[in-house]
Enzyme design. Sequence first.
Site, mmCIF file in Angstrom:
data_model
loop_
_atom_site.group_PDB
_atom_site.id
_atom_site.type_symbol
_atom_site.label_atom_id
_atom_site.label_comp_id
_atom_site.label_asym_id
_atom_site.label_seq_id
_atom_site.Cartn_x
_atom_site.Cartn_y
_atom_site.Cartn_z
ATOM 1 N N GLN A 149 0.825 -1.203 0.000
ATOM 2 C CA GLN A 149 0.000 0.000 0.000
ATOM 3 C C GLN A 149 0.860 1.254 0.000
ATOM 4 O O GLN A 149 0.391 2.334 -0.318
ATOM 5 C CB GLN A 149 -0.922 0.012 1.225
ATOM 6 C CG GLN A 149 -2.010 -1.047 1.160
ATOM 7 C CD GLN A 149 -2.909 -1.054 2.370
ATOM 8 O OE1 GLN A 149 -3.028 -2.074 3.033
ATOM 9 N NE2 GLN A 149 -3.569 0.056 2.674
ATOM 10 N N ARG B 147 -9.108 -0.389 7.405
ATOM 11 C CA ARG B 147 -10.069 0.575 6.841
ATOM 12 C C ARG B 147 -10.396 1.635 7.891
ATOM 13 O O ARG B 147 -11.559 1.892 8.207
ATOM 14 C CB ARG B 147 -11.326 -0.133 6.388
ATOM 15 C CG ARG B 147 -12.031 0.662 5.294
ATOM 16 C CD ARG B 147 -13.039 -0.146 4.584
ATOM 17 N NE ARG B 147 -13.581 0.589 3.465
ATOM 18 C CZ ARG B 147 -14.129 0.032 2.423
ATOM 19 N NH1 ARG B 147 -14.196 -1.271 2.338
ATOM 20 N NH2 ARG B 147 -14.625 0.728 1.448
#
Length: 807
Positions: free
Chosen positions: A238, A385
Amino acid sequence: MNAPATPSSLERAEKLQGMGCKRKRVEDVRFTQGRGNYVDDIKLPGMLHGDFHRSSHAHARILKIDTSKAKAVPGVLAVLTAEDLKGVNLAWMPTLAGDVQMVLADGKVLFQNQEIAFVVATDRYAAADGADMVEVEYEDLPVVVDPFKAMAADAPVLREDIKDKKDGAHGPRKHPNHIFNWQVGDKDLTDAAFLKAEVATKDLLVYQRVHPCPLETCQCLVSFDKIKGEITIYGTFQAPHVIRTVVALISGLPEHKIHVISPDIGGGFGNKVGAYPGYICSAVASIVTGLPVKWVEDRIENLSTTSFARDYHMTTEIAATRDGRVTGLRVHIMADHGAFDACADPSKWPAGFSNIVTGSYDFPVAHLSVDGVYTNKAPGGVAYRCSFRVTEVAYAIERAMDIMAQKLGMDPVEFRMKNFIKREQFPYQSALGWEYDSGDYHTAMQKALDATGYAELREEQKAKQEAFRRGETRQLMGVGVAFFTEIVGAGPSKNCDILGIAMFDSAEIRIHPTGRVLGRMGSKSQGQGHETTWAQIIATEIGIPADDIAIEEGNTDTAPYGLGTYGSRSTPVAGAAIAMAARKIKAKAQMIAAFMLEVHEGDLEWDVDRFRVKGNPEQFKTMSQLAWAAYNKVPPGMEPGLEAVSYYDPPNMTYPFGAYICVMDIDVDTGVHKVRRFYALDDCGTRINPMIIEGQVHGGLTEGYGIAMGQEIFYDADGNVKGASFMDYFLPTAVETPHWETDYTVTPSPHHPIGAKGVGESPNVGSVPCFANAVNDAFKFLGSTHIAMPHDAYRVWQVAENLGLHA
Ligand code: CDP
């Protein structure tokens, strides 16, 4: 200055497919045809495969590792253990949280499934067979899986490597299993508020250990070129640039000899931020064998070893007046970090942004204290998240507000409305140190109430409760409410860095002579649709159709340095960088236009896709004409070309918010629930692509539903990890997933160039307390105050049993 809108300009604006339009996701053309390019799709000549032998024990001394049978498996070329890694000083690796972590078990194991040996073979099956043949002799040690017990005076010492260290990365340690204590807020004033409180609540609210569980597990492919002294690493990263910096710091190789490439990624949700033993072992194996080495986790490995989320045990107290005004908030968190502190947070924030725990409410005083502890569980603590522990504390405050409303005998909405930060209070300074940029909570809540017919729902619930008491029904009805405030866009360099690198983000935009555009970003999509939405920002800013704009991310050789994509930071930070870079291009184009039209720059106005002369709209130059001119007709003294770079250091975080309402029916005899309605109103400021936002919200709500209603990575008293496969880890499919109703309000961020806030994680943050409040709301007229998550049918049935409803 922008020209006033005309029918022609509106028509041209529509053709651009810029911000605010439901542009279809351009990346889906390849994804829906199976043409994505994921790490496991990449095959290099001579490529080898690695697999781990893992610990069957949660806490044990390793007496012996015998790799001879593994080495005899046909196809196995090498077996690495900690002893081999010591030779290259890589038996342990630094974590993002300032701790160290074993790459391969060194002397002892600290959690079940810990990596012990890395087997390298010519194919994946041989590697797996070899891993099975590694033999380990253990001597059992006592196991601790409860964070409170880990701090007991007689608790076994887990981390013998640091047992005498008085200070950790975040200050003094009070116990060998203690990692840090972090405090924020005014303790004395808060204690005084509780002494004076007319009403107070105190509850232990546990957000259980769960996992981000992306569809694609963590994986990498490492190729070391001995001749050039270069290393190429394909991975599900990421934050590829951060990985390159870590590799540079560990290996001493210069950055230009390290190529980190994140190709397509099948979901990250925080799981793919950190550095894992698989990456280090693949790199060492590639150096040792001289061949590329691939490592791909299976599902059990993913769920039980590479990171976890939550595991926060939050004692939450609210002080209030009898008429329902909050006067203080006091929270103590026991944070279970597992065997190593491998939390992924900005460096100075050992408990992330958990000091957003005051939520949407105007608490005059508050105090938060967090203790991080070691247990015999997998390391991690990633922002699943979530913007660094916001999800945990959003659950705490939203449950606690409901509990206090119950104690006061008030409706949970009325209690919230009474204590919301008011629109005129923004920018709002919270008692725990944040400056909320903008918000209009009352309007959002009211819209949610009107849309769901809240008053009627309460009447229906009352009638059902009476029918239940009369024995006419076995169904309970719960109406869950949650109002969350998020903090996203990490972050301003004044308080956010990773390994000393400020958490800016970047964009590089290049306009080709024909008016086509290449945008390269420091962010990295894992499915969020950046290729679609970043082009929309550029389209609106410089008037070139989004279809003529290509977006690239994820290759450290070509993308500008960025801190990556997690915690919904892309729009607040990279999105801002894109607008700023586009504006630099527009400013240069304006100078070229003025030169070509022989007017002063100030005599031009911007009209969607062109600069035109004020008062003479027939005199104009379109952006594509200006792109061509930039390469052959620039004003004297100006450099040719049309490109710009922006590194954006945000002045503040952004604070999206939302009002969620859930209507749930529960059968007390089976514990089975049905979500009858779920309404989610999100405010993420300016909306770039409403369709993508809706998709993000649907995905986050589905994850939140899974967490609240069934997920748990549970450890038994012996440290055996349960819930590490889809046999018993609840991942909702289309069958279980409720229908979602979405809505919005728009309160732009005043400091963001386009007024946008992040949205990706909001539905995960807001929905979990909403589901939990719905379950609790169903039972509270029977005297129940707090039911712990997860709310699977068996546990809900048990609640009914304990309340005597099955008698
Ligand atoms: O950092 P991450 O991409 O996960 O999260 P985000 O910034 O919330 O963006 C997720 C997706 O939603 C991106 O494609 C954004 O462009 C889009 N989005 C949007 O269209 N409008 C917003 N105000 C926020 C996000």
